[in-house]
Design an enzyme around this catalytic site. Sequence first.
Site, short mmCIF file in Angstrom:
data_model
loop_
_atom_site.label_atom_id
_atom_site.label_comp_id
_atom_site.label_asym_id
_atom_site.label_seq_id
_atom_site.Cartn_x
_atom_site.Cartn_y
_atom_site.Cartn_z
N ASP A 212 -7.08 -2.32 -7.08
CA ASP A 212 -7.78 -2.87 -5.93
C ASP A 212 -8.18 -4.30 -6.26
O ASP A 212 -8.45 -4.61 -7.45
CB ASP A 212 -9.02 -2.04 -5.59
N TYR B 113 -15.80 -11.56 0.65
CA TYR B 113 -16.52 -10.32 0.33
C TYR B 113 -17.82 -10.63 -0.42
O TYR B 113 -18.88 -10.04 -0.15
CB TYR B 113 -15.65 -9.40 -0.51
N ARG C 156 0.82 -1.22 0.00
CA ARG C 156 0.00 0.00 0.00
C ARG C 156 0.85 1.27 0.00
O ARG C 156 0.43 2.31 0.49
CB ARG C 156 -0.97 0.02 1.18
N ARG D 290 -2.56 6.01 0.11
CA ARG D 290 -2.82 5.95 1.54
C ARG D 290 -2.31 7.17 2.29
O ARG D 290 -3.09 8.02 2.69
CB ARG D 290 -2.24 4.67 2.17
#
Length: 338
Positions: free
Chosen positions: A66, A142, A17, A21
């Site tokens: 992503d 998910y 990341r 961020r």
Amino acid sequence: MACRRRPVPHTPVWFMRQAGRSLPEYLRLREGVPMLESCTRPDMIVEITLQPVRRYAVDAAIFFSDIMVPLKAIGVDLDIKPGVGPVIAQPIRDAAGLGALRPLDPDDVPYVTEAVGALAAELGPATPLIGFAGGPFTLASYLIEGGPSKNHDRTKAMMYGEPELWAALMGRLADLTIAFLKVQVAAGASAVQVFDSWVGAVAPQDYRESVLPHTSRIFAEVEALGVPRIHFGVGTGELLGLMGEAGADVVGVDWRVPLDEAVRRVEPGKALQGNLDPALLFAPWETVEARARDVLARGRTAEGHIFNLGHGVLPSTNPDVLARLADLVHEASAETSA
């Protein structure tokens, strides 16, 4: 070179990341742009991927995207809500729901091909570009839960109670991950990482029976592409040996297991990646330096070591600390190897 367990002048370093961020320039660029939209704009993908490479002396760039992008690309109704995470409009909980998961075609993600190609040209051979995709358990969670989950209870209920449906779902998600990685490598990515972030919720026996066959197929399919393969999950201390068996060249280790202990758990012939606790970056520099040197010392017991955090950069991390850490890793490891 470290991924292949070959000698290196210093321990290479990159940060999960790192693209975004915590960087103010990232926050300015992303202002008013939803996450999934930013992942479909090649100019934005390129700029965000390059921002940390300009800031830090990292040895690799990580593609800005992503893990939900390929699901969105094949038509799954989902959104990434700020402060929440991925939210699925119609969770998949029966055989009929599998119809939402068609194969991914490169034409579904032309922005990925364009951005990776531009990045590979910009970075050149000196700085590898790491592509990535989500692991099948994490994607399944998910889709089944409908969003982030603490206990993954619905996910486990399907895995335990409907093994045929589970296997069919995992098979389709493995296909999706393979296709997404192949697009990135074909466009110029020089390594790939599979983020099965939440697979640490699974016990070793269940991992072996219900996850490992699908993850192994992903790495086997990618092997023919000739790029290093990295495998990472959070809370996977009890699974490290099995993750090594899955076939990646590098096993990522979170901050819970010291690297010298991870060496004992992972089969020979693997490099390790990790594993400074991201929260340590909020401590005084003397503490950060001492812990980083400890990670490097333990990493020297591995056949190959890539310095990284034990998970992603936290949003409020001071970029100057990351820059200082990257420099320290190079300097300290070069002193040791000299």
